[in-house]
Write an enzyme that holds these catalytic residues in place. Structure first.
Site, PDB file in Angstrom:
ATOM      1  N   ASP A 108       0.786  -1.243   0.000  1.00 10.99           N
ATOM      2  CA  ASP A 108       0.000   0.000   0.000  1.00 10.99           C
ATOM      3  C   ASP A 108       0.818   1.292   0.000  1.00 10.99           C
ATOM      4  O   ASP A 108       1.758   1.428   0.798  1.00 10.99           O
ATOM      5  CB  ASP A 108      -0.863   0.082   1.263  1.00 10.99           C
TER       6      ASP A 108
HETATM    7  N1  DQQ Z   1      -2.113  -3.717   3.965  1.00  8.16           N
HETATM    8  C1  DQQ Z   1      -3.528  -3.846   4.040  1.00  8.16           C
HETATM    9  C2  DQQ Z   1      -3.886  -2.907   5.154  1.00  8.16           C
HETATM   10  C3  DQQ Z   1      -2.769  -3.084   6.093  1.00  8.16           C
HETATM   11  C4  DQQ Z   1      -1.604  -3.189   5.198  1.00  8.16           C
HETATM   12  C5  DQQ Z   1      -4.196  -3.501   2.743  1.00  8.16           C
HETATM   13  C6  DQQ Z   1      -0.510  -4.079   5.698  1.00  8.16           C
HETATM   14  O1  DQQ Z   1      -5.108  -3.211   5.755  1.00  8.16           O
HETATM   15  O2  DQQ Z   1      -2.627  -1.971   6.957  1.00  8.16           O
HETATM   16  O3  DQQ Z   1      -3.491  -3.990   1.644  1.00  8.16           O
HETATM   17  O4  DQQ Z   1       0.591  -4.031   4.826  1.00  8.16           O
END
Ligand code: DQQ
Length: 577
Positions: free
Chosen positions: A63
């Protein structure tokens, strides 16, 4: 001569792969620290690396986190496992830029530093604390040694440094966490949004959560950004949607202007957008509605209550986040595009995960959907344009677009349909456009369409990714389907070749059908109807690589269509180290 017309009587022969099964579109292997050869000297490293999409030098990225502009410098943080090509214990990678296209790597911004982020630092967002002070505050999810999700706060160490090379976590962390009183689900409580400031002098922030299958955007309020009170109602919730990740809540102007609004803008000049990333199916969906300042709650407009209808992108595009660029007054959208390759292939490459080209996002004049368009800075990479003259593209024909680096290009093409006599009737049971695209792929001849572009195509068309339109008739209305068909994208049998699709809310008689595609080695971002519908795909050709890649316009329908304009640019490589 950059153009040659090849009319193929048996066009369907090379497009002749039939209906196939939809496959899961996101695979995340939860293996910590899988070792990887993340070295540019590794022979597989370069093959599918992109040239103008953001990606770190190696290992696993997911992300975008906490994007912002501070003192004229753009900051991108990202979820990063520096030790392997799979999800591990995420830290916050950090890069800076002056144009959102060329990036300079900075030291890791956030890593395990205290008990409340000992087991990882998940996604979060930045809030510039104006009107109180010009300070970027990062709220993010820390993972405790018990694997509970809590919300932590970090500040830059030196506010005079526009590159913000160091961050410190506040000693009061965690600031938001599960207690017996609030009954928050401690393993489903993550990804704080950018906060917004209200006339009562308090900040608001939302955090993604779920209770059983009820998806939740939990609401918190604070005067000082340190002490947060849990509101007695969520900002919004919706049954049977599972965990809401990466919620994003922002205003958009109602007048159809592409200008963005600061996150703390309210009143009749704006509508509000609530985006959530659905963990269940890895889709980023949004609703448009009204934020009531008095009740401190969000109500979607009629028809948008169900958080499953509108998506930013109908392909592979997840965990997106916007920020307001107060220098250019735009709202900019970033997102993670996962791989579609096997774990073995990711290990060979030594990297996994890229980000989409940043998009400007605004509300369509209809108020019924958002418009997305690649930020104009991407155009600085364009060179050596080639154009096709206006011409008819007969049913069953193919035109090669010569003179462009087809593996690294920005292509625009507009079509006009002059004859609707052979149009097929729309069957109202076709409610799922993705399924319809997989049944009626590029090889399936239709009345009007499929017509569009064959991207990353090999010389003999053993490989290509087709992005195209089909038009149907439903009573007195026209239904436009847009598809990205990956069935023939690679001879490698292990890559995910799911076909994607969406209906496009456009009148082809009035507006024609416009397609823009950003092609970058292993990613194809397709913008239909000037940004009304977007589909992103990851593909891994084995033949159509680098200068062996070709680009074609095609029509596999019965009816001729007219190419009214077409321009393609070779793209330079951005500096992303
Ligand atoms: N990736 C998820 C989120 C979390 C993060 C979404 C962890 O919910 O915080 O892709 O890498």
């Amino acid at each position: 001569m950059y153009k040659r017309v090849i009319t193929l009587l048996f066009f369907f022969i090379f497009l002749s792969y039939g209906v196939f099964e939809l496959q899961a579109s996101h695979i995340i292997y939860n293996i910590q620290g899988t070792p990887s050869p993340a070295s540019p000297s590794n022979p597989y490293y370069q093959t599918y690396r992109t040239s103008y999409h953001f990606q770190p030098v190696g290992n696993f990225m997911n992300d975008p986190s906490g994007p912002m502009i501070y003192k004229g410098i753009y900051h991108l943080f990202y979820q990063y496992n520096p030790n392997g090509v799979t999800f591990g214990i995420p830290v916050w990678g950090h890069s800076t830029s002056t144009d959102l296209i060329n990036w300079t790597p900075q030291p890791i911004a956030i890593q395990p530093q205290m008990i409340s982020n000992a087991n990882g630092s998940f996604t979060g967002s930045t809030t510039i604390l104006l009107p109180q002070s010009y300070t970027p505050a990062i709220l993010f999810t820390g993972i405790t040694p018990q694997n509970e999700q809590v919300q932590d706060l970090a500040f830059p160490k030196n506010l005079l440094d526009p590159y913000l090379k160091d961050f410190v976590l506040v000693p009061q962390n965690p600031l938001m966490y599960s207690t017996p009183q609030n009954q928050i689900n401690a393993t489903s409580f993550r990804d704080p949004s950018t906060a917004w400031f209200m006339p009562d002098g308090k900040w608001r922030v939302i955090v993604g959560s779920k209770r059983d299958r009820l998806g939740l955007a939990l609401l918190f309020r604070s005067k000082d950004f340190i002490n947060w009170e849990f509101a007695d109602h969520p900002l919004y919730s919706y049954p049977n949607t599972g965990m809401w990740e990466c919620p994003d809540f922002f205003p958009v102007y109602v007048n159809g202007s592409p200008m963005g609004a600061d996150t703390s803008t309210f009143g009749p000049i704006v509508k509000h957008v609530l985006k959530v990333s659905l963990d269940d199916n890895k889709r980023d969906i949004y609703t448009i509605g009204t934020y009531d300042v008095i009740s401190d709650a969000y109500t979607p407009d009629s028809g948008f209550e169900n958080v499953s209808s509108l998506r930013y992108d109908y392909g592979k595009y997840y965990a997106s986040k916007t920020f307001f660029d107060d220098r250019t007054k735009r709202r900019i959208l970033l997102a993670w595009i996962n791989e579609s390759s096997s774990l073995d292939d990711d290990m060979k490459k030594g990297w996994a995960g890229i980000h989409a080209v940043p998009r400007t996002v605004w509300l369509d004049i209809s108020g019924k959907q958002l418009i997305q368009w690649p930020i104009m800075e991407i155009e600085s990479l364009r060179q050596n344009s080639v154009m096709l003259p206006t011409q008819t593209l007969k049913g069953g024909s193919l035109i090669e677009i010569y003179g462009v680096t087809a593996a690294q290009a920005d292509v625009q093409i507009s079509f006009r349909i002059d004859n609707y006599n052979s149009i097929e009737n729309f069957d109202r049971s076709w409610s799922d456009p993705q399924l319809l695209c997989s049944r009626k792929g590029a090889s399936v001849n239709g009345g009007i369409g499929p017509f569009g572009l064959l991207t990353l195509a090999s010389m003999g068309l053993d490989e290509y990714t087709a992005v195209f339109f089909r038009v149907f008739k439903d009573s007195n209305n026209l239904v436009v389907l847009m598809c990205s068909d990956q069935t023939r994208s690679s001879l490698n049998p292990t890559t995910d070749k799911t076909t994607y699709g969406t209906f496009v809310n456009v009148d082809p008689i009035r507006d024609g059908l416009f397609l823009r595609i950003l092609i970058d080695h292993s990613v194809i971002e397709s913008f239909g109807a000037k940004g009304k519908s977007v589909i992103t795909a990851r593909v891994y050709p084995t033949l159509a690589l680098d200068d062996k890649a070709h680009l074609y316009a095609f029509n596999n329908g019965t009816t001729s269509v007219v190419i009214t304009s077409s321009i393609a640019w070779s793209m330079k490589k951005a500096n992303i180290a």
